[in-house]
Design an enzyme around this catalytic site. Structure first.
Site, PDB file in Angstrom:
ATOM      1  N   ILE A  84       0.836  -1.196   0.000  1.00  0.00           N
ATOM      2  CA  ILE A  84       0.000   0.000   0.000  1.00  0.00           C
ATOM      3  C   ILE A  84       0.868   1.242   0.000  1.00  0.00           C
ATOM      4  O   ILE A  84       0.712   2.143  -0.802  1.00  0.00           O
ATOM      5  CB  ILE A  84      -0.911   0.028   1.244  1.00  0.00           C
ATOM      6  CG1 ILE A  84      -1.813  -1.192   1.256  1.00  0.00           C
ATOM      7  CG2 ILE A  84      -1.723   1.301   1.296  1.00  0.00           C
ATOM      8  CD1 ILE A  84      -2.763  -1.268   0.118  1.00  0.00           C
ATOM      9  N   ALA A 121       6.961   6.089   7.230  1.00  0.00           N
ATOM     10  CA  ALA A 121       8.241   6.576   7.722  1.00  0.00           C
ATOM     11  C   ALA A 121       9.151   5.439   8.119  1.00  0.00           C
ATOM     12  O   ALA A 121      10.342   5.467   7.902  1.00  0.00           O
ATOM     13  CB  ALA A 121       8.019   7.511   8.890  1.00  0.00           C
ATOM     14  N   LYS A 156       1.742  -4.506   8.761  1.00  0.00           N
ATOM     15  CA  LYS A 156       2.711  -3.425   8.893  1.00  0.00           C
ATOM     16  C   LYS A 156       4.058  -4.064   9.189  1.00  0.00           C
ATOM     17  O   LYS A 156       4.252  -4.649  10.246  1.00  0.00           O
ATOM     18  CB  LYS A 156       2.273  -2.521  10.041  1.00  0.00           C
ATOM     19  CG  LYS A 156       3.117  -1.303  10.187  1.00  0.00           C
ATOM     20  CD  LYS A 156       2.493  -0.349  11.170  1.00  0.00           C
ATOM     21  CE  LYS A 156       3.411   0.831  11.373  1.00  0.00           C
ATOM     22  NZ  LYS A 156       2.907   1.752  12.366  1.00  0.00           N
ATOM     23  N   ASP A 166       3.480  10.654  17.570  1.00  0.00           N
ATOM     24  CA  ASP A 166       3.700  11.063  16.176  1.00  0.00           C
ATOM     25  C   ASP A 166       2.373  11.471  15.559  1.00  0.00           C
ATOM     26  O   ASP A 166       1.956  10.929  14.534  1.00  0.00           O
ATOM     27  CB  ASP A 166       4.322   9.894  15.400  1.00  0.00           C
ATOM     28  CG  ASP A 166       4.746  10.293  13.994  1.00  0.00           C
ATOM     29  OD1 ASP A 166       4.865  11.501  13.747  1.00  0.00           O
ATOM     30  OD2 ASP A 166       4.934   9.404  13.160  1.00  0.00           O
TER      31      ASP A 166
END
Lengths: 277, 367
Positions: A30, A34, A68, A184
């Site tokens: 996808i 970072a 992820k 973040d």
């Protein structure tokens, strides 16, 4: 929370099972964020819909999941990289779990493999806040929301920018009430989706999050978001003010007073650190 | 109403090549350079002379002594620069000097020189932001179009992205600058300041093998470095530390050498810098990174940044010590760009300031 340990139990390959997932044909990259690559895949192979059997009865909807993968960062020293990756995957999973318990909108956790840096999460079907608020479209976006028609990207969600900022504030208040600091906060790390109870804002990417009761950490969290707003959405001051307003409401008068005061201090600190030398 | 106005590049079309003299002295480097902007838009560096105030090992440079150094060398360096460039002061279009940020005393000495030349030869003055100078010179030399800028030096650590005529600071250090962190550690282990402490740390680090654990402190887009300095300093007083780098005997295996500490410090600190740069790249969607500032000539940092950029299909732009380390030419470059947009600094306002943020400057020369 099922933790699959990175040992190789599957005979055919020496890869950890979570890495095998990445090789599945349904697995589509996808984006590269970072620090991790994000994939969309299905845990079971998608059913051949038109084929035998399942056709008549509505086939069980196989929902996609998000993988992820914090891949090895070659630029970092190996020891440092391994330690950081492990700590961050575990930390992210922990924070998500805590959020889920506290009623913050976050994707649910499906799988954790800290050794390999893999996290399997619920797929959030929606757009990032960044894409929906003015000025946030990426130049080289693969999937431009604002189709060339110039249509307002917010239309499908039946809300306006004001409501989004309010929802953001409310979620952040819940988050901080649970003593979780995101670490973040940017507009790319918030998704808007149509949920059962109407349009909702979902916070994602807890890679830098941690638990803290300190006002300082919460104020810094907000400050990070303020800067992200300012750098991605031009003339965003009124928008961010709305976020804070709704955040304050969610947090309660007393708490908000303290955080707000500290936020002012943090802002000053950013200014003051205008370099020496 | 600035938000409603269109952001247009305000560079005037040149009818002739322009020449500028740049004077830099915000820290321990005194730099003078002459730049020429050609009619086709390119820039030629005619001269770039620098004189560095070097202190003995274990000592940093004090403002007063640094200012003294600059005053002492100013005329020599300027003459040298003009001679190399083959240009007379009369031919210059403007005199550019560093307005800030930097150390007060050295800044003032150089500003005084700039004012004097300006009055003597009746040339317009331009006060330049030091950081903008670095960025513009980096862009000019490398040809990077719209990069994320990592500005790392003795006094500054910032990740910068350009947007709407402003270099916006995405992330920065919350306490000390990375160069400051390295320099101060060099003092602890008594490394030489010649040619620069950072360079000597880099060389020392090449021999380091053992990675000791140091704090890893990124805070969102920002980094914090002072705690790392404290812990690495503490290790220099650890009982496992051997200043000479040699074990005391065959049994003495669990040791930490100065090289190990330099290595660990670099690996940790640079990993943090690369990480926040990557975060900015991911956020902005940019594929280019430009490294500027004195620490930017560290090859390990460039290498790490290169690997990161490659993983993202991006590209790194970096310069060598001539342009990375503070120099006069970058001040001339940024000043001349401003001059061509019609900006000059009247004598009464030709002050300097220790605090002058990168995002305070209107970048009229970009659209």
């Amino acid at each position: 929370m099922a933790t699959s340990i990175g040992s190789s139990s599957g005979p055919p390959s020496h890869l950890s099972p979570s890495l095998v997932l990445l090789q599945s044909p349904t697995c589509k990259p996808i984006s590269q964020g970072a620090e991790a690559r994000v994939f969309k895949t299905y845990l079971s192979p998608p059913l051949p819909t038109a084929a035998a059997g399942f056709n008549a009865a509505s086939p069980p909807q196989v929902s996609p999941i998000l993988l992820k993968h914090r891949f090895k960062k070659a630029y970092r020293h190996e020891i440092l990289d391994t330690a950081l990756t492990k700590a961050r995957v575990a930390g992210e999973a922990r924070a998500l779990l805590k959020c889920l318990r506290s009623g913050v909108n976050v994707p649910s956790i499906l799988m954790v493999d800290a050794q390999e840096g893999m996290l399997g999460l619920e797929w959030i079907d929606g757009h990032s806040v960044r894409q929906l608020l003015p000025g946030g479209e990426e130049e080289e976006d693969d999937d431009p929301v604002t189709a060339d028609s110039g249509e307002d990207p917010l239309t499908p969600y039946c809300i306006d920018a004001d409501t989004i900022t309010q929802l953001i504030g409310a979620q952040l208040a819940k988050l901080h009430k649970a003593d979780i600091v995101h670490g973040d906060l940017t507009t790319s790390n918030m998704m808007v989706r149509r949920g059962r109870a109407g349009t909702e804002v979902v916070l994602i990417d807890f890679g830098l999050s941690f638990t803290s009761t300190l006002v300082e950490d919460k104020a810094v969290d907000l400050y990070v978001l303020e800067r992200a707003f300012a750098s991605t959405h031009p003339d965003s001051e009124p928008m961010f003010a709305k976020v804070l307003e709704s955040y304050g409401k969610g947090l309660g008068q007393k708490e908000w007073g303290v955080v707000n005061k500290r936020l002012d201090e943090v802002r000053l600190r950013g200014r003051k650190r205008s370099m020496v030398g | 109403m600035p938000g409603l106005l269109q952001m247009r590049c305000q560079l005037t079309v040149q009818d002739r090549p322009h020449l500028a003299l740049g004077l830099e002295g915000s820290a321990n480097k005194l730099g003078v350079g002459v730049i020429r902007h050609e009619l086709d838009g390119s820039a030629t560096v005619l001269s770039n002379v620098r004189h560095t105030y070097i202190t003995p090992p274990g000592e940093g440079f004090q403002p007063r002594d640094t200012a003294l150094h600059h005053r002492h060398w100013a005329l020599n360096v300027i003459n040298d620069s003009l001679r190399t460039a083959g240009v007379s002061v009369h031919a210059l279009d403007c005199i550019c000097y560093t307005k800030g940020p930097g150390m007060g005393a050295p800044l003032q000495s150089v500003a005084l020189v700039a004012r004097t030349i300006s009055l003597l030869y009746d040339k317009p003055l331009i006060g330049v932001n030091h950081c903008i100078g670095h960025i513009e010179m980096g862009r000019e030399i490398t040809g990077a179009k719209n990069p994320i800028v990592l500005y790392v030096s003795g006094g500054n650590t910032q990740v910068i992205a350009y947007s709407r005529q402003c270099y916006r600071i995405f992330g920065e250090t919350l306490d000390i600058a990375v160069g400051n962190c390295l320099d101060r550690f060099a003092r602890v282990i008594n490394l030489s300041n010649d040619p620069s402490p950072g360079y000597n740390i880099e060389q020392e680090a090449k021999r380091g093998k053992r990675l000791v654990t140091l704090p890893y402190a990124t805070k969102g887009m920002d980094v914090s470095l002072s705690g790392i300095l404290t812990s690495v300093e503490a290790l220099a007083y650890d009982k496992r530390f051997r200043q000479d780098g040699k074990p005391k005997g065959p049994e003495d295996t669990d040791i930490i050498t100065p090289a190990d500490l330099c290595f660990s410090l670099q690996e940790t600190v640079f990993a943090m810098l690369v990480e926040i740069t990557e975060r900015a790249m991911a956020h902005v969607g940019s594929k280019e990174v430009l490294i500027v500032g004195g620490v930017g000539c560290n090859e390990r940092l460039q290498e790490m940044m290169g690997i990161m950029a490659k993983e993202r299909n991006g590209q790194v732009f970096a310069t060598d010590e001539r342009f990375c380390i503070d120099n006069g030419i970058m001040i001339a470059q940024a000043g001349l760009l401003a001059f061509r947009c019609g900006i000059t600094t009247p004598l009464a306002k030709s002050t300097c300031t220790q605090r002058y943020r990168t995002d305070q400057v209107e970048v009229l020369w970009r659209s």
